[in-house]
Design a protein around this motif. Structure first.
Motif, short mmCIF file in Angstrom:
data_model
loop_
_atom_site.label_atom_id
_atom_site.label_comp_id
_atom_site.label_asym_id
_atom_site.label_seq_id
_atom_site.Cartn_x
_atom_site.Cartn_y
_atom_site.Cartn_z
N GLY A 1 5.97 2.23 10.61
CA GLY A 1 4.95 2.27 9.58
C GLY A 1 5.54 2.42 8.20
O GLY A 1 6.75 2.59 8.04
N TRP A 2 4.67 2.33 7.19
CA TRP A 2 5.06 2.36 5.80
C TRP A 2 4.30 3.46 5.07
O TRP A 2 3.15 3.73 5.35
CB TRP A 2 4.73 1.03 5.13
N VAL A 3 4.98 4.07 4.11
CA VAL A 3 4.37 5.06 3.24
C VAL A 3 4.70 4.67 1.80
O VAL A 3 5.85 4.41 1.47
CB VAL A 3 4.93 6.48 3.49
N TYR A 4 3.68 4.60 0.98
CA TYR A 4 3.85 4.43 -0.47
C TYR A 4 3.42 5.75 -1.10
O TYR A 4 2.26 6.12 -1.05
CB TYR A 4 2.98 3.29 -1.00
N ALA A 5 4.38 6.47 -1.66
CA ALA A 5 4.09 7.77 -2.27
C ALA A 5 4.38 7.71 -3.76
O ALA A 5 5.30 7.01 -4.20
CB ALA A 5 4.97 8.85 -1.63
N TRP A 6 3.57 8.42 -4.54
CA TRP A 6 3.78 8.46 -5.99
C TRP A 6 3.79 9.90 -6.47
O TRP A 6 3.16 10.77 -5.91
CB TRP A 6 2.70 7.66 -6.72
N ARG A 7 4.60 10.12 -7.47
CA ARG A 7 4.67 11.43 -8.14
C ARG A 7 5.09 11.15 -9.57
O ARG A 7 6.17 10.58 -9.80
CB ARG A 7 5.67 12.34 -7.46
N GLY A 8 4.24 11.55 -10.49
CA GLY A 8 4.52 11.25 -11.89
C GLY A 8 4.65 9.74 -12.04
O GLY A 8 3.87 8.99 -11.47
N PRO A 9 5.64 9.26 -12.77
CA PRO A 9 5.79 7.83 -13.00
C PRO A 9 6.57 7.11 -11.89
O PRO A 9 6.95 5.95 -12.05
CB PRO A 9 6.54 7.76 -14.32
N PHE A 10 6.82 7.77 -10.77
CA PHE A 10 7.66 7.19 -9.71
C PHE A 10 6.85 6.81 -8.48
O PHE A 10 5.90 7.49 -8.11
CB PHE A 10 8.74 8.19 -9.28
N VAL A 11 7.28 5.71 -7.82
CA VAL A 11 6.73 5.29 -6.53
C VAL A 11 7.91 5.14 -5.58
O VAL A 11 8.94 4.57 -5.94
CB VAL A 11 5.98 3.95 -6.63
#
Length: 90
Positions: free
Chosen positions: A48-58
């Motif tokens: 599977g895949w996870v796209y995570a973001w925090r602040g200006p980052f992915v």
């Protein structure tokens, strides 16, 4: 990946997730309890895949488990998200 703003990063992660959904027939979302800054999905419950973001980052993470155990994949993905956000506190 770094984006010009927090909002741009969140939008990009959402678009990446939608693009993955459109290119992989049979893909389904997987809930990550307590994680609000990521989307997770799978086709086979073994990868599977996870796209995570925090602040200006992915960050894109791919998770694979040796057997198709549906409960193992979300747990491993959530653990991956926890590690990525824990180490980058500002």
């Amino acid at each position: 990946m770094r984006f010009p703003s927090d909002a741009a990063a969140r939008a990009a992660a959402t678009e990446f997730d939608l693009d993955t959904a459109n290119s992989l027939p049979g893909r389904h979302s997987i809930a990550l309890d307590g994680v609000t800054n990521a989307t997770a999905s799978s086709v086979t419950d073994a990868k599977g895949w996870v796209y995570a973001w925090r602040g200006p980052f992915v960050v894109l993470s791919m998770v694979t488990v040796p057997n198709r155990i549906p409960m193992r994949l979300p747990r491993n993905r959530k653990r991956c998200c926890d590690c990525r956000t824990r180490g980058s506190r500002s």
